[in-house]
Write a protein that holds these residues in place. Structure first.
Motif, PDB file in Angstrom:
ATOM      1  N   GLY A 113       0.798  -1.213   0.000  1.00 10.37           N
ATOM      2  CA  GLY A 113       0.000   0.000   0.000  1.00 10.37           C
ATOM      3  C   GLY A 113       0.830   1.261   0.000  1.00 10.37           C
ATOM      4  N   LEU A 114       1.963   1.244   0.713  1.00  7.13           N
ATOM      5  CA  LEU A 114       2.814   2.432   0.767  1.00  7.13           C
ATOM      6  C   LEU A 114       3.366   2.792  -0.605  1.00  7.13           C
ATOM      7  CD1 LEU A 114       4.792   1.849   4.095  1.00  7.13           C
ATOM      8  CD2 LEU A 114       3.132   3.666   3.623  1.00  7.13           C
ATOM      9  N   GLN A 115       3.664   1.774  -1.420  1.00  2.07           N
ATOM     10  CA  GLN A 115       4.158   2.038  -2.772  1.00  2.07           C
ATOM     11  C   GLN A 115       3.075   2.684  -3.624  1.00  2.07           C
ATOM     12  OE1 GLN A 115       7.294   1.569  -3.995  1.00  2.07           O
ATOM     13  NE2 GLN A 115       6.598   2.489  -5.903  1.00  2.07           N
ATOM     14  N   ILE A 116       1.843   2.199  -3.498  1.00  2.00           N
ATOM     15  CA  ILE A 116       0.734   2.773  -4.260  1.00  2.00           C
ATOM     16  C   ILE A 116       0.503   4.220  -3.836  1.00  2.00           C
ATOM     17  CG2 ILE A 116      -1.712   2.534  -4.820  1.00  2.00           C
ATOM     18  CD1 ILE A 116      -1.437  -0.464  -4.185  1.00  2.00           C
ATOM     19  N   ALA A 172      -0.964  11.889   3.904  1.00  2.00           N
ATOM     20  CA  ALA A 172      -0.071  11.871   5.060  1.00  2.00           C
ATOM     21  C   ALA A 172      -0.699  11.110   6.229  1.00  2.00           C
ATOM     22  CB  ALA A 172       0.276  13.299   5.484  1.00  2.00           C
ATOM     23  N   GLU A 173      -1.998  11.316   6.457  1.00  2.00           N
ATOM     24  CA  GLU A 173      -2.696  10.594   7.523  1.00  2.00           C
ATOM     25  C   GLU A 173      -2.717   9.090   7.244  1.00  2.00           C
ATOM     26  OE1 GLU A 173      -6.548  12.263   7.889  1.00  2.00           O
ATOM     27  OE2 GLU A 173      -5.837  14.293   8.371  1.00  2.00           O
ATOM     28  N   ALA A 174      -2.975   8.734   5.994  1.00  2.00           N
ATOM     29  CA  ALA A 174      -3.008   7.317   5.627  1.00  2.00           C
ATOM     30  C   ALA A 174      -1.634   6.680   5.759  1.00  2.00           C
ATOM     31  CB  ALA A 174      -3.530   7.160   4.199  1.00  2.00           C
ATOM     32  N   ASP A 175      -0.603   7.420   5.387  1.00  2.00           N
ATOM     33  CA  ASP A 175       0.761   6.911   5.497  1.00  2.00           C
ATOM     34  C   ASP A 175       1.094   6.591   6.957  1.00  2.00           C
ATOM     35  OD1 ASP A 175       3.540   6.646   4.107  1.00  2.00           O
ATOM     36  OD2 ASP A 175       3.936   7.908   5.847  1.00  2.00           O
ATOM     37  N   LYS A 176       0.744   7.503   7.869  1.00  2.00           N
ATOM     38  CA  LYS A 176       0.974   7.267   9.297  1.00  2.00           C
ATOM     39  C   LYS A 176       0.168   6.070   9.792  1.00  2.00           C
ATOM     40  CE  LYS A 176       2.193   8.303  13.589  1.00  2.00           C
ATOM     41  NZ  LYS A 176       1.370   7.338  14.339  1.00  2.00           N
ATOM     42  N   ALA A 177      -1.087   5.958   9.319  1.00  2.00           N
ATOM     43  CA  ALA A 177      -1.925   4.841   9.736  1.00  2.00           C
ATOM     44  C   ALA A 177      -1.361   3.500   9.260  1.00  2.00           C
ATOM     45  CB  ALA A 177      -3.350   5.029   9.203  1.00  2.00           C
ATOM     46  N   LEU A 178      -0.840   3.463   8.041  1.00  2.00           N
ATOM     47  CA  LEU A 178      -0.259   2.225   7.519  1.00  2.00           C
ATOM     48  C   LEU A 178       0.992   1.827   8.297  1.00  2.00           C
ATOM     49  CD1 LEU A 178      -0.630   2.617   3.643  1.00  2.00           C
ATOM     50  CD2 LEU A 178      -1.916   1.125   5.158  1.00  2.00           C
ATOM     51  N   VAL A 179       1.796   2.811   8.666  1.00  2.00           N
ATOM     52  CA  VAL A 179       2.987   2.512   9.473  1.00  2.00           C
ATOM     53  C   VAL A 179       2.579   1.928  10.819  1.00  2.00           C
ATOM     54  CG1 VAL A 179       4.944   3.546  10.671  1.00  2.00           C
ATOM     55  CG2 VAL A 179       4.424   4.235   8.333  1.00  2.00           C
ATOM     56  N   ASP A 180       1.427   2.383  11.344  1.00  2.00           N
ATOM     57  CA  ASP A 180       0.940   1.886  12.633  1.00  2.00           C
ATOM     58  C   ASP A 180       0.198   0.560  12.516  1.00  2.00           C
ATOM     59  OD1 ASP A 180       2.020   4.053  13.892  1.00  2.00           O
ATOM     60  OD2 ASP A 180       0.163   5.223  13.919  1.00  2.00           O
ATOM     61  N   GLY A 181       0.039   0.053  11.269  1.00  2.00           N
ATOM     62  CA  GLY A 181      -0.571  -1.270  11.095  1.00  2.00           C
ATOM     63  C   GLY A 181      -2.000  -1.267  10.623  1.00  2.00           C
ATOM     64  N   ALA A 182      -2.488  -0.173  10.066  1.00  2.00           N
ATOM     65  CA  ALA A 182      -3.875  -0.117   9.595  1.00  2.00           C
ATOM     66  C   ALA A 182      -4.047  -0.957   8.321  1.00  2.00           C
ATOM     67  CB  ALA A 182      -4.282   1.333   9.335  1.00  2.00           C
ATOM     68  N   ASP A 183      -5.305  -1.199   7.963  1.00  2.00           N
ATOM     69  CA  ASP A 183      -5.620  -1.992   6.776  1.00  2.00           C
ATOM     70  C   ASP A 183      -5.327  -1.182   5.509  1.00  2.00           C
ATOM     71  OD1 ASP A 183      -7.170  -4.485   5.668  1.00  2.00           O
ATOM     72  OD2 ASP A 183      -8.047  -2.753   4.662  1.00  2.00           O
ATOM     73  N   GLU A 184      -4.587  -1.779   4.576  1.00  2.00           N
ATOM     74  CA  GLU A 184      -4.182  -1.071   3.359  1.00  2.00           C
ATOM     75  C   GLU A 184      -5.379  -0.695   2.492  1.00  2.00           C
ATOM     76  OE1 GLU A 184      -1.410  -3.698   1.478  1.00  2.00           O
ATOM     77  OE2 GLU A 184       0.315  -2.814   2.517  1.00  2.00           O
ATOM     78  N   SER A 185      -6.290  -1.644   2.320  1.00  2.00           N
ATOM     79  CA  SER A 185      -7.427  -1.416   1.435  1.00  2.00           C
ATOM     80  C   SER A 185      -8.299  -0.266   1.937  1.00  2.00           C
ATOM     81  CB  SER A 185      -8.253  -2.698   1.313  1.00  2.00           C
ATOM     82  OG  SER A 185      -9.355  -2.507   0.463  1.00  2.00           O
ATOM     83  N   LEU A 186      -8.561  -0.236   3.228  1.00  2.00           N
ATOM     84  CA  LEU A 186      -9.413   0.825   3.780  1.00  2.00           C
ATOM     85  C   LEU A 186      -8.751   2.194   3.658  1.00  2.00           C
ATOM     86  CD1 LEU A 186     -10.804  -0.912   7.008  1.00  2.00           C
ATOM     87  CD2 LEU A 186     -11.995  -0.499   4.849  1.00  2.00           C
ATOM     88  N   GLN A 187      -7.458   2.263   3.925  1.00  2.00           N
ATOM     89  CA  GLN A 187      -6.759   3.543   3.834  1.00  2.00           C
ATOM     90  C   GLN A 187      -6.721   4.057   2.400  1.00  2.00           C
ATOM     91  OE1 GLN A 187      -5.797   5.422   6.377  1.00  2.00           O
ATOM     92  NE2 GLN A 187      -6.647   3.858   7.739  1.00  2.00           N
ATOM     93  N   LEU A 188      -6.512   3.161   1.442  1.00  5.94           N
ATOM     94  CA  LEU A 188      -6.493   3.573   0.039  1.00  5.94           C
ATOM     95  C   LEU A 188      -7.879   4.016  -0.422  1.00  5.94           C
ATOM     96  CD1 LEU A 188      -4.098   0.818  -1.324  1.00  5.94           C
ATOM     97  CD2 LEU A 188      -3.674   3.273  -1.408  1.00  5.94           C
ATOM     98  N   MET A 189      -8.923   3.342   0.068  1.00  3.02           N
ATOM     99  CA  MET A 189     -10.288   3.759  -0.265  1.00  3.02           C
ATOM    100  C   MET A 189     -10.573   5.166   0.283  1.00  3.02           C
ATOM    101  SD  MET A 189     -12.358   0.182   0.367  1.00  3.02           S
ATOM    102  CE  MET A 189     -13.962   0.955   0.263  1.00  3.02           C
ATOM    103  N   ALA A 190     -10.051   5.437   1.487  1.00  4.15           N
ATOM    104  CA  ALA A 190     -10.241   6.766   2.078  1.00  4.15           C
ATOM    105  C   ALA A 190      -9.547   7.843   1.247  1.00  4.15           C
ATOM    106  CB  ALA A 190      -9.712   6.768   3.511  1.00  4.15           C
ATOM    107  N   ILE A 191      -8.340   7.527   0.740  1.00  3.51           N
ATOM    108  CA  ILE A 191      -7.615   8.486  -0.101  1.00  3.51           C
ATOM    109  C   ILE A 191      -8.386   8.745  -1.389  1.00  3.51           C
ATOM    110  CG2 ILE A 191      -5.526   8.821  -1.476  1.00  3.51           C
ATOM    111  CD1 ILE A 191      -3.979   7.298   0.664  1.00  3.51           C
TER     112      ILE A 191
END
Length: 377
Positions: A318-321, A348-367
């Motif tokens: 997810g971070l690469q996407i 930026a918020e999604a990037d921090k969330a992914l580093v903390d272990g959040a779900d990739e699909s949900l964060q990308l949908m939010a973006i």
């Protein structure tokens, strides 16, 4: 059987085939990571019908100062210093892959020649040996020894050179001890301090050195150098290869050469294209990223989400996407600065969330949702 125990070979049950095989991009991404870590043997990846590019960086490394690319100010100053052979302590800083170590080794080669350099120059990587014990033992031991006779045909100044690579990884105590060693043995030893971040070098060391900043390499300079390397190795660089190397290396010449080498090994073809470089870099195809941005511009949330899910299933992180999506949005001249700011803040918020272990699909949908709303407005 007379009570004898008959031992039968135990065969493990055959494994059932997996329900689904990994797609080609995921396999390429896996191989790219393994090759960058050196986990794949060169015997398994070498094409015996072509010249082996196993050491492209060593073959293409400049041997003299004036061969270093895109560092004109540094080269000009160092050439003047080489004329007198009286080198001060030096501090080379800048991004990785811009020629810091190459310049240091080229200076030593021009001062001492191929034989004397073995005894007059010591190269240490401070990221591996970063404690105070290294300064007290290895560095102090080398710096305190006297110099011998010079080599005929070379300046051979009456001092040794100690190259300390990645010195910004050293602890504060080790740097303080190094400063004392530099003061004590400055007559017989010169120190070349190499680092990425000058702010991590303590001021007493920085003030004792002549500072040289190395700039990231531009796409044109990198393209010329890659063309020279490809010609020497018998490779043909096809459509989009230069642009892909420049984009995915971020001005790091060493990384660009590694990408070229990995593509030559993995695909085994004489012609390397931009898509080959993108594959070994573990990056998403730029056409797919552009299509996601277009979906956001036309407020097609479902289409953008389906495409992102497809990219995730291909094995891309997810971070690469997120990184490539952000770069695409920022470079898009059709998007206003205010909209770019809203999207980047959510990224930026999604990037921090992914580093903390959040779900990739949900964060990308939010973006994607934020981008659709911002671009629609």
């Amino acid at each position: 059987m007379g009570g004898e125990i008959v031992r039968r070979p135990i065969h493990p049950p055959a494994r059932a085939p997996r329900a689904g095989s990994r797609s080609l991009p995921a396999i390429l991404f896996f191989f790219a990571r393994r090759m960058r870590k050196g986990a794949i043997s060169s015997d398994l990846t070498r094409d015996t019908d072509r010249p082996d590019p196993s050491s492209l960086r060593n073959h293409s490394r400049p041997r003299n100062i004036n061969d270093v690319a895109h560092q004109e100010e540094v080269v000009r100053t160092l050439e003047k210093a080489l004329e007198t052979a009286n080198m001060p302590h030096m501090l080379f800083y800048g991004p990785p892959g811009t020629g810091k170590t190459t310049c240091a080794l080229a200076i030593c080669r021009q001062l001492y020649g191929p034989e004397l350099i073995k005894s007059r120059v010591l190269e240490l990587n401070a990221s591996d040996e970063r404690g105070i014990s290294v300064v007290r033992n290895k560095i102090k031991g080398f710096a305190s020894t006297a110099v011998g006779q010079g080599a005929p045909g070379y300046p051979s100044p009456p001092y040794k050179i100690l190259i300390l690579d990645e010195a910004d990884s050293m602890t504060g105590d080790a740097q303080s001890a190094l400063r004392r060693t530099m003061e004590t043995y400055s007559k017989v030893t010169r120190f070349f301090i190499l680092c990425n971040y000058i702010s991590r070098i303590i001021e007493p060391i920085a003030s004792r050195c002549a500072k040289f900043r190395f700039k990231p390499l531009g796409s044109e300079v990198m393209g010329d150098r890659l063309k020279f390397i490809a010609s020497a190795e018998g490779l043909t660089l096809g459509e989009g290869c230069y642009e892909a190397c420049s984009t995915h290396s971020g001005g790091d010449m060493r990384k660009a050469i590694t990408l070229l080498q990995s593509a030559a090994r993995l695909f085994g073809t004489a012609t390397i294209t931009g898509k080959d470089i993108t594959a070994v870099a573990g990056a998403v195809d730029e056409d797919q990223v552009a299509q996601v941005v277009e979906f956001c511009k036309t407020n097609q949330v479902d289409g953008a989400n389906r495409l992102i899910e497809s990219i995730l299933k291909d094995g891309f992180p997810g971070l690469q996407i997120i990184t490539q999506f952000a770069e695409r949005v920022v470079d898009d001249e059709g998007v206003s600065d205010a909209v770019k700011g809203k999207i980047c803040a959510r990224i930026a918020e999604a990037d921090k969330a992914l580093v903390d272990g959040a779900d990739e699909s949900l964060q990308l949908m939010a973006i994607v949702s934020t981008a659709c709303v911002a671009m629609k407005a």
